[in-house]
Design a protein around this motif. Structure first.
Motif: not given
Length: 354
Positions: A128-139
């Motif tokens: 979760h070091s960046n928004k891209t990784a976090l949002f992809n994981a949640l999606y």
């Protein structure tokens, strides 16, 4: 008179028997192949038919084609277009799963199911070091649950489904306005175990997403909530639809303590990080789901069509599950809960009789 040697007669008999077996085996293999192909075709047709007949007809939304789950990254334009981040806070067995599933059915909302955001963030910060990784994981958690989890159409075969037919669970239309996670009980637990760590994680979340953060706080009558925790954790869920009462004084007392530990953690967490929380009472939701969904949409600053509201409301039970009446309560335990209720404003509306 012509005579046949016994060994030749036996050999002919064996050959005839082996020929019949070979023919039977070939026919059986052919039958199994045809049956398998017909079954695959039937299942494919049924699945496609579900997607076609349940599709939202009155808008120009374009659904993703049906198929097996696979990881699908979000376009950067979609990631950068998200307006708001939401996570659930609350208590196990409070009814927040169905509310999260309804939000996930909105064409512009993605809510992961039990992703355990703060636990995962603590275990693997690099993820979760960046928004891209976090949002992809949640999606992709949302996508997985639409194909394989409790939000899938097939989950009903297991006795329980959070599927909203024809809507946008695990998918989105053109853009995602709101993204988040539903792990209410786990979020409170992370705060209770180490509040300083939670505060650090929360501030980290703020710095990563760079958008407003809201929470949804789902509240159920404490007596029903505690009783459901007992039945679930003691593997007695089958009693919910029976007249027989489950008697386990020690388990009930233990879960009363556990429940109010969660309540205290939620209240202190919201006060500590000054969390903007939308409070949803389960009893209000059951009594008037359309009004509750409209209010949620308003407070989340997102448009919700009347058809979306109607379809979500259709999935709500017509009456509240009063599991308190499935558990044997001793008078002193009823009083213990009542005394604790008085310490929290959001619970004061509830009693054993209400």
């Amino acid at each position: 008179m012509l005579s046949i040697h016994p060994s030749r007669c036996h050999l002919r008999t064996m050959l005839r028997r082996e020929t019949r077996l070979a023919v039977f085996a070939s026919a059986l293999i052919l039958f199994l192949i045809l049956f398998y192909q017909l079954n695959i075709q039937k299942n494919t047709v049924q699945y496609d038919a579900f997607e076609d007949t349940s599709m939202h007809k009155s808008t120009s939304y374009h659904k993703n084609a049906p198929g097996e789950y696979h990881f699908q990254p979000l376009p950067s334009s979609v990631i950068n277009g998200v307006d708001r981040f939401v996570f659930f806070v609350g208590y196990a067995r409070s009814g927040h799963s169905i509310i999260a599933s309804m939000l996930d059915a909105h064409p512009n909302i993605v809510i992961a199911h039990e992703y355990a955001l703060f636990t995962r963030w603590e275990d693997d910060p690099a993820l979760h070091s960046n928004k891209t990784a976090l949002f992809n994981a949640l999606y992709n958690n949302s996508r997985y649950n639409r194909f394989k989890g409790l939000r899938s159409p097939g989950a009903l075969q297991k006795g329980y489904t959070l599927n909203i037919p024809g809507w946008w669970q695990g998918q989105y239309s053109q853009r995602i306005s709101i993204i988040g996670d539903k792990s209410g009980g786990m979020t409170a637990k992370v705060f209770r175990v180490n509040r300083h760590k939670f505060i650090s994680l929360y501030h980290n979340l703020q710095s990563v997403v760079q958008i407003p953060i809201q929470s949804v706080h789902v509240v159920r009558n404490p007596y029903d909530n505690i009783a459901s925790m007992v039945l679930y954790n003691e593997h007695q869920k089958k009693l919910v639809n029976q007249t027989k009462k489950y008697a386990n004084y020690d388990a009930l007392k233990k879960h009363i303590t556990s429940y109010f530990n969660q309540v205290r953690s939620v209240v202190e967490m919201m006060e500590t990080v000054k969390l903007s929380a939308i409070e949803v009472h389960h009893s209000d939701f059951i009594a008037n789901p359309k009004s509750t969904i409209r209010r949620l949409c308003l407070l989340l600053h997102i448009d919700c069509s009347e058809e979306y509201i109607h379809q979500c409301a259709e999935r709500v039970f017509t009456s509240e599950s009063r599991t308190r009446h499935v558990v044997q309560w001793e008078p002193e335990l009823i009083d213990l809960v009542a005394q604790n209720i008085q310490s929290y404003d959001h619970l004061k509306r509830y009693s054993f009789q209400s």
